[in-house]
Scaffold this active site. Structure first.
Site, PDB file in Angstrom:
ATOM      1  N   CYS A   1       0.904  -1.281   0.070  1.00 43.70           N
ATOM      2  CA  CYS A   1       0.035  -0.014  -0.040  1.00 43.70           C
ATOM      3  C   CYS A   1       0.978   1.298  -0.093  1.00 43.70           C
ATOM      4  O   CYS A   1       1.452   1.361  -0.966  1.00 43.70           O
ATOM      5  CB  CYS A   1      -0.901   0.069   1.116  1.00 43.70           C
ATOM      6  SG  CYS A   1      -2.338   1.059   1.165  1.00 43.70           S
TER       7      CYS A   1
ATOM      8  N   HIS B   1      -3.772  -5.436   0.367  1.00 43.08           N
ATOM      9  CA  HIS B   1      -3.404  -5.657   1.709  1.00 43.08           C
ATOM     10  C   HIS B   1      -3.282  -7.270   1.679  1.00 43.08           C
ATOM     11  O   HIS B   1      -4.264  -7.636   2.046  1.00 43.08           O
ATOM     12  CB  HIS B   1      -3.979  -5.168   2.637  1.00 43.08           C
ATOM     13  CG  HIS B   1      -3.852  -3.555   3.231  1.00 43.08           C
ATOM     14  ND1 HIS B   1      -2.877  -3.020   3.816  1.00 43.08           N
ATOM     15  CD2 HIS B   1      -4.372  -2.330   2.504  1.00 43.08           C
ATOM     16  CE1 HIS B   1      -2.878  -1.802   3.642  1.00 43.08           C
ATOM     17  NE2 HIS B   1      -4.109  -1.595   3.015  1.00 43.08           N
TER      18      HIS B   1
ATOM     19  N   GLU C   1      -2.117  -9.163   4.075  1.00 40.84           N
ATOM     20  CA  GLU C   1      -2.028  -9.428   5.193  1.00 40.84           C
ATOM     21  C   GLU C   1      -3.367  -9.623   5.996  1.00 40.84           C
ATOM     22  O   GLU C   1      -3.520 -10.337   6.931  1.00 40.84           O
ATOM     23  CB  GLU C   1      -1.382  -8.577   6.221  1.00 40.84           C
ATOM     24  CG  GLU C   1      -1.950  -7.120   6.667  1.00 40.84           C
ATOM     25  CD  GLU C   1      -1.419  -5.982   5.249  1.00 40.84           C
ATOM     26  OE1 GLU C   1      -1.852  -4.815   5.720  1.00 40.84           O
ATOM     27  OE2 GLU C   1      -1.202  -6.630   4.342  1.00 40.84           O
TER      28      GLU C   1
END
Length: 509
Positions: free
Chosen positions: A81, A168, A170
C-alpha cells in the site's frame, strides 16, 4: 543467529498483523520505525524487508520516508500500500491521486508468471484501501497486477528483487495473501520455515540460565497468560532460584486464587508466596465509585504489597516480567535485549534495585499461548479469557463491597459454566457478568422484591480492538438467566448487552 525479516512501520493500522503473518510462515521478524538508520538496518542483517501501509500521501508535508540506499542493500523488499507507493516515488515512478478511490473487496488480475504470485490463480479478490495510486511504475519495473481502476496493483523488478503491491495481503479479505507472503519469504528471500515456539523456548531457557547464573529472581504472578508463561519458562531455567509473589486482592473470579496456587505451587513445584490482601484492598476502596480512581488505588496498593513481600526475601537481583511484543512495539523500544535495567516498568517503584528479565518480549499473544502449551501449562489457563488487572472491581459499577463482589462472582461463574456446557467457549472472545449498580422491582413467590440487576456481556473478536456482541442461542441465555435469579441471592433481573465495540468498550468501566 536466526534469520530475520524487518517490517518497516509507516503508521498503518495492520502493521502488527503483517508481522504476525510473517511469523505464521515460520520466519522471525521485527517491526522497526521508518526513522531507523541505514547503518542500524545493516547491523540487523535482514534477509528481507517489508514496508507497511500508512495513512499519508508520499507528497504530503513531513510524510514518512527513508533513505533510498535501502534499495541497494541487495536485500529483497516488499512494499504494501503506502510502502508500495513510496518505493515507486523514491525510484522515479509517478504517484498521483486516484481518479476513483478503492476501499474494500476488489477483483484483481494477477500475472502468475511472477515469483510473487506463483501457484495463485490469475483472477482473485483482494482488499484495497487507498486514495493515491501508482500512475506509472519506475523504470525497470514490470506491472504484475491490475484492477479495473488501478493500473499498477502490483509491480516488480525481479533482478533487484523489489516488489510492491497496492492491496493488503495481510488481511483475511485477501484470500491469496498468505500464499503470496510465503512466495516472498521462501522463493524470493530464500528463507525457511524454521521459527517455532519449541525452538524459541529451548533457546530462551538456555539464555536465561546463562544470564542469571546462581542469582535469585522474583516474579509478580497474576495468573494471567503472560505472567504465567514467563514464570514457568524462567522456573524451567533456574528452578527454586525463582520466587513468585501472587497478590490475591480479593477481586478475582470464583476459585481463581486457589487454582493459581494449586497449578504453580503443586503442579510446577514453584516457590510461591500467596498474599491474602482482600481486606486491605477493600479497605482502600471503601466509598470510592469513580472507575479511574479505583484502578489507581488498586495499582498503587498492589505495588506496596509486592514491595513489602519482596523486601522480606533478601538479596534479589532480577525481576521477571511478562512484557510481550505489542508492548515493546507500542513503546518504541528496541527489541533485541532479553535483559535491561529496570525503570518503572508496570508502575513498580523506581528504587527497586532489580535488573529485568522479559523472556516473552519478542512474542505476540498467540505465540505466548503456543509457548505456554509447549511448556506444559494447562490448556484452560493458557487460553483463559482476557481479565482486567483491577479484576472484578471494574465489573462492580460504583462502590466495591464484599457483598457486591460475591453477587458478580457467583453470577459470572454460572455464565461461564453454561457457556462451557453449550460448547461455545472457543467461539466467544470474552464473556462475563457485570453488576451495573441498578436495583429494580420484581416479584418472587408472592412478595415484592427490590434487588440487583446483573448484566451479561459476551463479544466475538479476533484481537479485542473491535468486537461484535455474541449471538448466543436464546435457550442458553434463558438457562443462564434462570440459574442466576434462582441461585444468586439478591438478584431479580438479568439484562444482555447487545452493543458492539465501537461505540462501547468491552468492559463497562
Amino acid at each position: 543467529m536466526r534469520d530475520l525479516v524487518l517490517v518497516v512501520d509507516f503508521g498503518g493500522q495492520y502493521n502488527q498483523l503483517i508481522a504476525r503473518r510473517v511469523r505464521e510462515c515460520g520466519v522471525y521478524c521485527e517491526i522497526i520505525p521508518y526513522t531507523y538508520s541505514i547503518e542500524k538496518i545493516k547491523e540487523k542483517n535482514p534477509k528481507g524487508i517489508i514496508f507497511t501501509g500508512g495513512p499519508n500521501s508520499v507528497y504530503g508535508e513531513n510524510t514518512p520516508t527513508l533513505d533510498k540506499e535501502i534499495f541497494n542493500l541487495n536485500v529483497p523488499v516488499l512494499g504494501i500500500c503506502y510502502g508500495d507507493q513510496l518505493m515507486a516515488h523514491l525510484l522515479g515512478g509517478k504517484v498521483d491521486t486516484a481518479p476513483v478511490r478503492e476501499y474494500g473487496k476488489t477483483n484483481v488480475t494477477l500475472d502468475n508468471s511472477s515469483k510473487l504470485f506463483a501457484g495463485i490463480e490469475a483472477d482473485e479478490t483482494c482488499w484495497m484501501s487507498h486514495t493515491d495510486y501508482i500512475a506509472e511504475a519506475p523504470e525497470g519495473f514490470k506491472i504484475i497486477a491490475h484492477t479495473d481502476v488501478c493500473p499498477v496493483a502490483a509491480m516488480e523488478n525481479e533482478e533487484r528483487r523489489l516488489y510492491g503491491v497496492q492491496f493488503h495481503p495481510e488481511v483475511e479479505h485477501t484470500p491469496f495473501g498468505q500464499n503470496m507472503m510465503r512466495n516472498f519469504l521462501y522463493n524470493i528471500c530464500g528463507l525457511e520455515n524454521s521459527w517455532s515456539m519449541a525452538s524459541f523456548a529451548e533457546e530462551k531457557i538456555a539464555e536465561i540460565k546463562k544470564i542469571v547464573g546462581d542469582k535469585k529472581l522474583i516474579c509478580a504472578l497474576s495468573g494471567g497468560v503472560d505472567s504465567s508463561v514467563a514464570a514457568v519458562m524462567v522456573h524451567k531455567a533456574v528452578g527454586k532460584q525463582l520466587t513468585c509473589i501472587f497478590v490475591d486482592h480479593g477481586l478475582l473470579r470464583k476459585d481463581e486464587g486457589d487454582q493459581v496456587e494449586k497449578i504453580f505451587k503443586e503442579g510446577f513445584d514453584m516457590n510461591l508466596i500467596r498474599v491474602n490482601a482482600q481486606d486491605r484492598f477493600l479497605g482502600k476502596l471503601k466509598g470510592v465509585s469513580d472507575p479511574e480512581t479505583k484502578r489507581k488505588i488498586i495499582g498503587e496498593e498492589f505495588i506496596r504489597v509486592f514491595e513489602e513481600e519482596a523486601g522480606k526475601l533478601g538479596d534479589i537481583k532480577f525481576l521477571v516480567q511478562g512484557t510481550i511484543y505489542p508492548d515493546v512495539v507500542e513503546s518504541g523500544t528496541d527489541t533485541s535485549a532479553v535483559i535491561k535495567s529496570h525503570h518503572n516498568v508496570g508502575g513498580l517503584p523506581e528504587d527497586m534495585e532489580f535488573s529485568l528479565i522479559e523472556p516473552l518480549r519478542e512474542l505476540f499473544k498467540d505465540e505466548v499461548r503456543a509457548v505456554g502449551e509447549e511448556l506444559g501449562i494447562p490448556h484452560h489457563l493458557v487460553w483463559r479469557q482476557p481479565f482486567p488487572g483491577p479484576g472484578l472491581a471494574i465489573r462492580v459499577l460504583g462502590e466495591v463491597t464484599e457483598d457486591k463482589l460475591e453477587v458478580v462472582r457467583e453470577a459470572d461463574a454460572i455464565f461461564r459454566e453454561e457457556i462451557a456446557l453449550a460448547g461455545l467457549e472457543s467461539e466467544i472472545w470474552q464473556y462475563f457478568a457485570v453488576l451495573p449498580n441498578i436495583q429494580s422491582v420484581g416479584v418472587m413467590g408472592d412478595e415484592r422484591t427490590y434487588c440487583h440487576t446483573v448484566g451479561l456481556r459476551a463479544v466475538t473478536s479476533s484481537d479485542g480492538m473491535t468486537s461484535n456482541w455474541a449471538h448466543i442461542p436464546y435457550e442458553v441465555i434463558d438457562k443462564v438467566s434462570r440459574r442466576i435469579v434462582n441461585e444468586v441471592k439478591g438478584v431479580n433481573r438479568i439484562v444482555y448487552d447487545v452493543t458492539s465495540k465501537p461505540p462501547a468498550t468491552i468492559e463497562w468501566e
